[in-house]
Every structure is written in C-alpha cells, then in structure tokens.
Design a protein around this motif. Structure first.
Motif, PDB file in Angstrom:
ATOM      1  N   ALA A 187      24.177  -0.862   2.608  1.00 46.47           N
ATOM      2  CA  ALA A 187      23.519   0.148   3.431  1.00 46.47           C
ATOM      3  C   ALA A 187      22.266   0.581   2.691  1.00 46.47           C
ATOM      4  O   ALA A 187      22.327   0.877   1.494  1.00 46.47           O
ATOM      5  CB  ALA A 187      24.444   1.338   3.653  1.00 46.47           C
ATOM      6  N   GLU A 188      21.157   0.599   3.409  1.00 42.55           N
ATOM      7  CA  GLU A 188      19.881   0.981   2.809  1.00 42.55           C
ATOM      8  C   GLU A 188      19.363   2.254   3.457  1.00 42.55           C
ATOM      9  O   GLU A 188      19.474   2.433   4.672  1.00 42.55           O
ATOM     10  CB  GLU A 188      18.856  -0.134   2.986  1.00 42.55           C
ATOM     11  CG  GLU A 188      19.203  -1.400   2.255  1.00 42.55           C
ATOM     12  CD  GLU A 188      18.155  -2.485   2.440  1.00 42.55           C
ATOM     13  OE1 GLU A 188      17.308  -2.358   3.349  1.00 42.55           O
ATOM     14  OE2 GLU A 188      18.206  -3.467   1.688  1.00 42.55           O
ATOM     15  N   SER A 189      18.766   3.100   2.624  1.00 40.39           N
ATOM     16  CA  SER A 189      18.108   4.299   3.135  1.00 40.39           C
ATOM     17  C   SER A 189      16.795   3.892   3.801  1.00 40.39           C
ATOM     18  O   SER A 189      16.364   2.743   3.706  1.00 40.39           O
ATOM     19  CB  SER A 189      17.847   5.281   1.992  1.00 40.39           C
ATOM     20  OG  SER A 189      16.960   4.704   1.057  1.00 40.39           O
ATOM     21  N   ALA A 190      16.148   4.837   4.436  1.00 43.63           N
ATOM     22  CA  ALA A 190      14.876   4.550   5.119  1.00 43.63           C
ATOM     23  C   ALA A 190      13.823   4.004   4.157  1.00 43.63           C
ATOM     24  O   ALA A 190      12.964   3.215   4.552  1.00 43.63           O
ATOM     25  CB  ALA A 190      14.363   5.815   5.807  1.00 43.63           C
ATOM     26  N   ASP A 191      13.909   4.382   2.885  1.00 43.40           N
ATOM     27  CA  ASP A 191      12.926   3.891   1.909  1.00 43.40           C
ATOM     28  C   ASP A 191      13.373   2.616   1.203  1.00 43.40           C
ATOM     29  O   ASP A 191      12.751   2.177   0.242  1.00 43.40           O
ATOM     30  CB  ASP A 191      12.577   4.980   0.892  1.00 43.40           C
ATOM     31  CG  ASP A 191      13.759   5.403   0.024  1.00 43.40           C
ATOM     32  OD1 ASP A 191      14.866   4.852   0.182  1.00 43.40           O
ATOM     33  OD2 ASP A 191      13.571   6.305  -0.821  1.00 43.40           O
ATOM     34  N   ILE A 248      19.402   1.015  -1.869  1.00 48.36           N
ATOM     35  CA  ILE A 248      20.802   0.758  -1.511  1.00 48.36           C
ATOM     36  C   ILE A 248      21.601   2.018  -1.790  1.00 48.36           C
ATOM     37  O   ILE A 248      21.598   2.542  -2.906  1.00 48.36           O
ATOM     38  CB  ILE A 248      21.353  -0.460  -2.271  1.00 48.36           C
ATOM     39  CG1 ILE A 248      20.654  -1.715  -1.752  1.00 48.36           C
ATOM     40  CG2 ILE A 248      22.877  -0.558  -2.105  1.00 48.36           C
ATOM     41  CD1 ILE A 248      21.079  -2.999  -2.416  1.00 48.36           C
ATOM     42  N   VAL A 249      22.270   2.519  -0.748  1.00 51.05           N
ATOM     43  CA  VAL A 249      23.026   3.766  -0.851  1.00 51.05           C
ATOM     44  C   VAL A 249      24.512   3.564  -0.565  1.00 51.05           C
ATOM     45  O   VAL A 249      25.286   4.512  -0.573  1.00 51.05           O
ATOM     46  CB  VAL A 249      22.437   4.849   0.076  1.00 51.05           C
ATOM     47  CG1 VAL A 249      21.033   5.258  -0.400  1.00 51.05           C
ATOM     48  CG2 VAL A 249      22.395   4.373   1.524  1.00 51.05           C
ATOM     49  N   GLY A 250      24.900   2.321  -0.302  1.00 49.36           N
ATOM     50  CA  GLY A 250      26.303   2.017  -0.072  1.00 49.36           C
ATOM     51  C   GLY A 250      26.501   0.527   0.062  1.00 49.36           C
ATOM     52  O   GLY A 250      25.542  -0.224   0.270  1.00 49.36           O
ATOM     53  N   TYR A 251      27.739   0.109  -0.102  1.00 40.00           N
ATOM     54  CA  TYR A 251      28.070  -1.301   0.034  1.00 40.00           C
ATOM     55  C   TYR A 251      29.565  -1.443   0.259  1.00 40.00           C
ATOM     56  O   TYR A 251      30.346  -0.513   0.031  1.00 40.00           O
ATOM     57  CB  TYR A 251      27.636  -2.103  -1.201  1.00 40.00           C
ATOM     58  CG  TYR A 251      28.200  -1.579  -2.499  1.00 40.00           C
ATOM     59  CD1 TYR A 251      29.405  -2.057  -3.013  1.00 40.00           C
ATOM     60  CD2 TYR A 251      27.532  -0.596  -3.209  1.00 40.00           C
ATOM     61  CE1 TYR A 251      29.925  -1.552  -4.192  1.00 40.00           C
ATOM     62  CE2 TYR A 251      28.037  -0.103  -4.384  1.00 40.00           C
ATOM     63  CZ  TYR A 251      29.240  -0.582  -4.881  1.00 40.00           C
ATOM     64  OH  TYR A 251      29.751  -0.078  -6.044  1.00 40.00           O
ATOM     65  N   GLY A 283      19.970   7.508   9.310  1.00 37.10           N
ATOM     66  CA  GLY A 283      19.073   7.226   8.203  1.00 37.10           C
ATOM     67  C   GLY A 283      19.472   6.035   7.343  1.00 37.10           C
ATOM     68  O   GLY A 283      18.901   5.866   6.282  1.00 37.10           O
ATOM     69  N   THR A 284      20.430   5.247   7.767  1.00 34.12           N
ATOM     70  CA  THR A 284      20.823   4.089   6.966  1.00 34.12           C
ATOM     71  C   THR A 284      20.904   2.868   7.854  1.00 34.12           C
ATOM     72  O   THR A 284      21.144   2.955   9.052  1.00 34.12           O
ATOM     73  CB  THR A 284      22.194   4.292   6.296  1.00 34.12           C
ATOM     74  OG1 THR A 284      23.157   4.601   7.302  1.00 34.12           O
ATOM     75  CG2 THR A 284      22.149   5.394   5.278  1.00 34.12           C
TER      76      THR A 284
END
Length: 166
Positions: free
Chosen positions: A46-50, A53-56, A161-162
């Motif tokens: 999971a990627e943030s708007a920028d 990587i914020v999750g997997y 946002g992801t």
C-alpha cells in the motif's frame, strides 16, 4: 510487491516487528514464488499519495489452502481501514488460487489484528506456544473456511489516501 519495494518494506518491518522482523532473504524468497505461471504467492504493498510504502501483506497458497504470511500497516495509519484493504486483496488472491480455507497466525497480544480477522470471518482454532521468537510469544491460529461454491472469500473494505499494488 516488487523487488524494489523490499528496502522500504524492510524499514517498516523493523519498526513494526523489532523482535521478529523478516530478513531481506525471506522477502526475496517469497517474491521468487510470486511470479510466473506456477505462482503460489501474492504480495501487495500500500502506497501513500506521495509514493511511500505504508503497508504490505502476503499470502501463500498450496492446493486449496491459503496462509496469510504477513500483514503490516504503518503505525500512523493503523485503525484507518488499510489493514482491511490489504486483507481483502489477500483474500481475493486466495479466491483466485481456489483456496477453500485460509489460515493465519497472530500474536496473542495483538488484539487489534484479531478483531480485524474476526470481522472477516476468521475463527480461532488453537495456539502455537512460543511461536514468535526471540520473545517467546504465543500465536493464536485462526481459520477462515469458505464453501467451494460460495464465491469470493473477500469482503469489501476501504481506506482513503492509499493505493494497493501487487
């Protein structure tokens, strides 16, 4: 998840699971099984708007059995629904792999994760004593069973946002 995601995933892994973080080699090995016509794994990020990587998460499949290998969400995004989105993607993969059961282990002290899994229909079936090392923490074993003709194992979930990528 792609090979270039491993370094940022490792950074998140070390923050979230300092005692029992996966190694670079473990991720490489899992990704090796996730590509090609005989693929038995599905890993997503999971990627943030920028673009951070914020999750997997990851799933391994064997026959009609799936096993959730890992799910992780950056601390600031826990409780936002991102874990549910990752789990949904993994359960979609389990359906595509024609898994009729999906198993997972969860730390007994991770109540938030247990509640997420229960919302998706996972039920506790046992314990693995001292499973998480070196902390010697027990694992709660959970299972989701779907009838072969019941359709998808995945529920719907969302987080803003992801973006989830394979």
């Amino acid at each position: 998840m792609r090979w270039w995601d491993i370094d940022p995933v490792l950074e998140l892994e070390k923050v979230l699971f300092p005692e029992d973080a996966w190694s670079r080699g473990m991720f490489w090995s899992e990704l090796a099984h996730a590509r090609g016509s005989g693929a038995t794994r599905r890993y997503v990020v999971a990627e943030s708007a920028d673009g951070r990587i914020v999750g997997y998460g990851g799933l391994a499949a064997s026959g009609d059995l799936g096993d959730i290998q890992t799910i992780a969400v950056a601390g600031a995004l826990q409780g936002t629904g991102l874990g549910a989105r990752l789990l949904t993607e993994l359960l979609r993969a389990a359906t595509a792999f024609e898994c009729h059961e999906v198993m997972l282990e969860c730390r007994v002290d991770n109540i938030r994760a247990q509640k997420l899994y229960e919302r998706f229909g996972f039920a506790p079936i046992g314990f693995r004593r001292g499973y998480y090392q070196p902390g010697n923490v027990d694992a709660l074993v959970m299972r989701l069973t779907t009838a072969p003709d019941s359709g998808s194992a995945a529920d719907s979930a969302s987080a803003q946002g992801t973006e989830i990528n394979g």
